[in-house]
Write a protein that holds these residues in place. Structure first.
Motif, PDB file in Angstrom:
ATOM      1  N   LYS A  28       3.067   9.329  25.593  1.00 53.12           N
ATOM      2  CA  LYS A  28       4.392   9.655  25.061  1.00 53.12           C
ATOM      3  C   LYS A  28       4.995   8.471  24.300  1.00 53.12           C
ATOM      4  N   SER A  29       4.824   7.235  24.881  1.00 48.03           N
ATOM      5  CA  SER A  29       5.329   6.083  24.143  1.00 48.03           C
ATOM      6  C   SER A  29       4.181   5.192  23.689  1.00 48.03           C
ATOM      7  N   GLY A  30       3.030   5.855  23.409  1.00 50.49           N
ATOM      8  CA  GLY A  30       1.871   5.124  22.921  1.00 50.49           C
ATOM      9  C   GLY A  30       2.088   4.682  21.470  1.00 50.49           C
ATOM     10  N   ARG A  31       1.205   3.791  21.038  1.00 56.54           N
ATOM     11  CA  ARG A  31       1.410   3.208  19.707  1.00 56.54           C
ATOM     12  C   ARG A  31       1.240   4.240  18.609  1.00 56.54           C
ATOM     13  N   LEU A  32       0.209   5.053  18.674  1.00 56.96           N
ATOM     14  CA  LEU A  32      -0.018   6.043  17.628  1.00 56.96           C
ATOM     15  C   LEU A  32       1.098   7.087  17.634  1.00 56.96           C
ATOM     16  N   THR A  33       1.504   7.492  18.819  1.00 57.98           N
ATOM     17  CA  THR A  33       2.593   8.454  18.934  1.00 57.98           C
ATOM     18  C   THR A  33       3.843   7.878  18.274  1.00 57.98           C
ATOM     19  N   GLY A  34       4.062   6.571  18.497  1.00 59.30           N
ATOM     20  CA  GLY A  34       5.210   5.905  17.886  1.00 59.30           C
ATOM     21  C   GLY A  34       5.154   5.993  16.366  1.00 59.30           C
ATOM     22  N   LEU A  35       3.972   5.726  15.834  1.00 60.64           N
ATOM     23  CA  LEU A  35       3.816   5.772  14.372  1.00 60.64           C
ATOM     24  C   LEU A  35       4.091   7.175  13.842  1.00 60.64           C
ATOM     25  N   LEU A  36       3.614   8.161  14.581  1.00 63.57           N
ATOM     26  CA  LEU A  36       3.825   9.547  14.123  1.00 63.57           C
ATOM     27  C   LEU A  36       5.315   9.891  14.153  1.00 63.57           C
ATOM     28  N   LYS A  37       6.004   9.374  15.186  1.00 57.15           N
ATOM     29  CA  LYS A  37       7.441   9.674  15.292  1.00 57.15           C
ATOM     30  C   LYS A  37       8.227   9.057  14.130  1.00 57.15           C
ATOM     31  N   GLY A  40       9.233  10.423  10.015  1.00 54.08           N
ATOM     32  CA  GLY A  40      10.436  10.987   9.412  1.00 54.08           C
ATOM     33  C   GLY A  40      11.215   9.961   8.588  1.00 54.08           C
ATOM     34  N   LYS A  41      11.045   8.691   8.923  1.00 49.20           N
ATOM     35  CA  LYS A  41      11.818   7.659   8.222  1.00 49.20           C
ATOM     36  C   LYS A  41      11.135   7.218   6.927  1.00 49.20           C
ATOM     37  N   THR A  42       9.887   7.679   6.773  1.00 52.63           N
ATOM     38  CA  THR A  42       9.136   7.277   5.569  1.00 52.63           C
ATOM     39  C   THR A  42       9.739   7.976   4.333  1.00 52.63           C
ATOM     40  N   PRO A  43       9.813   7.294   3.229  1.00 58.04           N
ATOM     41  CA  PRO A  43      10.287   7.962   1.999  1.00 58.04           C
ATOM     42  C   PRO A  43       9.436   9.184   1.701  1.00 58.04           C
ATOM     43  N   GLU A  45       8.065  10.564  -0.708  1.00 57.24           N
ATOM     44  CA  GLU A  45       6.872  10.551  -1.579  1.00 57.24           C
ATOM     45  C   GLU A  45       5.664   9.989  -0.834  1.00 57.24           C
ATOM     46  N   GLU A  46       5.917   9.118   0.123  1.00 55.74           N
ATOM     47  CA  GLU A  46       4.767   8.555   0.870  1.00 55.74           C
ATOM     48  C   GLU A  46       4.415   9.408   2.085  1.00 55.74           C
ATOM     49  N   ARG A  47       5.388  10.181   2.507  1.00 58.52           N
ATOM     50  CA  ARG A  47       5.262  10.845   3.821  1.00 58.52           C
ATOM     51  C   ARG A  47       3.981  11.666   3.959  1.00 58.52           C
ATOM     52  N   ARG A  48       3.703  12.414   2.933  1.00 62.47           N
ATOM     53  CA  ARG A  48       2.575  13.321   2.951  1.00 62.47           C
ATOM     54  C   ARG A  48       1.254  12.604   3.184  1.00 62.47           C
ATOM     55  N   ALA A  49       1.030  11.602   2.368  1.00 62.89           N
ATOM     56  CA  ALA A  49      -0.224  10.845   2.443  1.00 62.89           C
ATOM     57  C   ALA A  49      -0.332  10.133   3.785  1.00 62.89           C
ATOM     58  N   ARG A  50       0.806   9.514   4.190  1.00 63.80           N
ATOM     59  CA  ARG A  50       0.780   8.761   5.448  1.00 63.80           C
ATOM     60  C   ARG A  50       0.582   9.705   6.638  1.00 63.80           C
ATOM     61  N   GLY A  51       1.220  10.867   6.560  1.00 65.82           N
ATOM     62  CA  GLY A  51       1.056  11.865   7.643  1.00 65.82           C
ATOM     63  C   GLY A  51      -0.409  12.261   7.790  1.00 65.82           C
ATOM     64  N   ALA A  52      -1.045  12.555   6.652  1.00 67.31           N
ATOM     65  CA  ALA A  52      -2.452  12.966   6.688  1.00 67.31           C
ATOM     66  C   ALA A  52      -3.314  11.861   7.280  1.00 67.31           C
ATOM     67  N   ALA A  53      -3.005  10.615   6.859  1.00 62.65           N
ATOM     68  CA  ALA A  53      -3.806   9.483   7.349  1.00 62.65           C
ATOM     69  C   ALA A  53      -3.627   9.313   8.853  1.00 62.65           C
ATOM     70  N   LEU A  54      -2.378   9.419   9.304  1.00 64.59           N
ATOM     71  CA  LEU A  54      -2.129   9.235  10.740  1.00 64.59           C
ATOM     72  C   LEU A  54      -2.777  10.350  11.579  1.00 64.59           C
ATOM     73  N   ASN A  55      -2.697  11.562  11.078  1.00 65.95           N
ATOM     74  CA  ASN A  55      -3.344  12.677  11.804  1.00 65.95           C
ATOM     75  C   ASN A  55      -4.844  12.472  11.915  1.00 65.95           C
ATOM     76  N   ALA A  56      -5.423  12.006  10.808  1.00 72.01           N
ATOM     77  CA  ALA A  56      -6.867  11.751  10.825  1.00 72.01           C
ATOM     78  C   ALA A  56      -7.182  10.658  11.846  1.00 72.01           C
ATOM     79  N   LEU A  57      -6.334   9.638  11.857  1.00 67.56           N
ATOM     80  CA  LEU A  57      -6.546   8.546  12.807  1.00 67.56           C
ATOM     81  C   LEU A  57      -6.410   9.067  14.245  1.00 67.56           C
ATOM     82  N   ARG A  58      -5.422   9.957  14.459  1.00 63.44           N
ATOM     83  CA  ARG A  58      -5.237  10.484  15.816  1.00 63.44           C
ATOM     84  C   ARG A  58      -6.490  11.259  16.266  1.00 63.44           C
ATOM     85  N   ASP A  59      -7.011  12.089  15.341  1.00 63.15           N
ATOM     86  CA  ASP A  59      -8.225  12.842  15.686  1.00 63.15           C
ATOM     87  C   ASP A  59      -9.364  11.892  16.030  1.00 63.15           C
ATOM     88  N   GLU A  60      -9.465  10.888  15.198  1.00 62.52           N
ATOM     89  CA  GLU A  60     -10.592   9.957  15.372  1.00 62.52           C
ATOM     90  C   GLU A  60     -10.458   9.214  16.705  1.00 62.52           C
TER      91      GLU A  60
END
Ligand code: PHE
Length: 339
Positions: A28-37, A40-43, A45-60
């Motif tokens: 719940k307060s893990g590092r990756l979870t923190g990044l995903l949370k 929302g603060k990301t601008p 235009e970047e949000r989409r790309a960063r979201g995809a990257a983080l999701n991929a990282l979470r899967d991995e």
């Protein structure tokens, strides 16, 4: 984060350390979870790309964490199997084995002999009411026969107003049988009995075997025939001398004690006399029949009781009663019988 997590996973040597890594990353307060949370603060235009990257990282990372978990579990199981392996080539250590105790053996033989005469086994409780043990058997409160019984009385227990005793004989089971069964009755009752008495020939706990026959035309001839047959079968002596001697029991009338002849010919050891008492018996007292709910005008019968220890000792030539209860394997190997 990927590298750090992978390094931490590699270092986790047991399930506990592994779980700490899992929680620190994906909890719940893990590092990756923190990044995903924080996504929302990301601008936008970047949000989409960063979201995809983080999701991929979470899967991995979850894949990597799970894989490491499985590996650790397998290792733990293998270690356990190795530690608990049974070496089937080791020599067998045999557990010390006993034999059938002479008391059990005698009880079995007694029951088997009476079974051939149509008796079935009945049982009753070791803790009896004073009424079943004494009152119903025509032994009222101040009867002198009570004194002979050295009774263990149980302390009164709350909510139970009947006095209770450890049964001093198996005769209370007669009363129980007559109250619950419809005659004809033919029962044999082996069981434990208790008297506050302890010396070379008495044990505070001992065994008796009771017999009861109730029918319409039962008379003393049946009693005699039945018990002579029994004694001759039990001692395997077709000519065993048997003697009926007038006696007194409050619950039978007339009452008889039964002796067997003991001498060099029968091989039965007497204590300096030719006759040995082995059974108490008699015709069931009409008052006992009535106490148990049977009409003495309609039903008659006989009862008998014997000490199992005494019969076992006579048959196996055992001199000391106390050895019976010592659980000494050497003694049992000598006097016991194989199943
Ligand atoms: N209950 C008697 C005793 O313990 C034995 C007995 C049983 C005698 C039945 C007569 C009839 O000594």
């Amino acid at each position: 984060l990927r590298q750090e997590t992978e390094a931490a996973l590699a270092e986790a040597g047991d399930v506990r350390a592994w779980d700490a890594v899992r929680v620190a990353t994906l909890g719940k307060s893990g590092r990756l979870t923190g990044l995903l949370k924080e996504l929302g603060k990301t601008p936008p235009e970047e949000r989409r790309a960063r979201g995809a990257a983080l999701n991929a990282l979470r899967d991995e990372l979850s894949e990597a964490i799970e894989a490491r978990g499985r590996a650790l579990e397998t290792a733990a199981l293998e270690a356990r199997l190795a530690a608990e392996r049974v070496d089937v080539t080791l020599p067998v250590t045999e557990a010390p084995r006993g034999l059938i105790h002479p008391i059990s053996r005698a009880a079995e033989e007694i029951v088997a002999i009476f079974a051939t005469m149509g008796f079935s086994v009945a049982e009753g409780p070791d803790i009896e009411t004073d009424w079943h043990n004494f009152g119903a058997l025509n032994i009222p409160a101040h009867h002198p026969a009570r004194a002979d019984h050295d009774t263990f009385y149980l302390p009164p227990s709350p909510g139970l107003d009947v006095p209770r005793v450890l049964r001093t004989h198996t005769s209370p089971v007669q009363v129980r049988a007559m109250r619950t069964e419809t005659p004809p009755i033919r029962i044999i009752v082996p069981g434990r009995t208790y008297r506050a008495d302890h010396d070379a020939t008495h044990s505070p706990m001992f065994h008796q075997c009771e017999g009861l026959v109730i029918g319409r035309d039962i008379h003393m001839g049946h009693l005699k025939g039945c018990l002579i047959d029994f004694l001759r079968a039990f001692f395997a002596l077709p000519e065993l001398p048997v003697r009926f001697r007038a006696s007194y029991f409050p619950f039978t009338e007339p009452s008889m004690e039964i002796d067997i002849g003991c001498d060099r010919r029968t091989g039965i050891l007497g204590e300096g006399s030719d006759w040995l008492e082995v059974l108490g018996s008699g015709m069931v007292h009409p008052r006992v029949l009535a106490n148990a709910g049977l009409d003495p005008a309609e039903w008659q019968g006989f009862a008998f009781g014997m000490g199992i220890e005494r019969l076992a000792m006579l048959k196996a030539c055992i001199a000391d009663l106390r050895a019976m209860y010592e659980s000494d394997l050497r003694w049992l190997r000598h006097y016991g019988t194989s199943p």
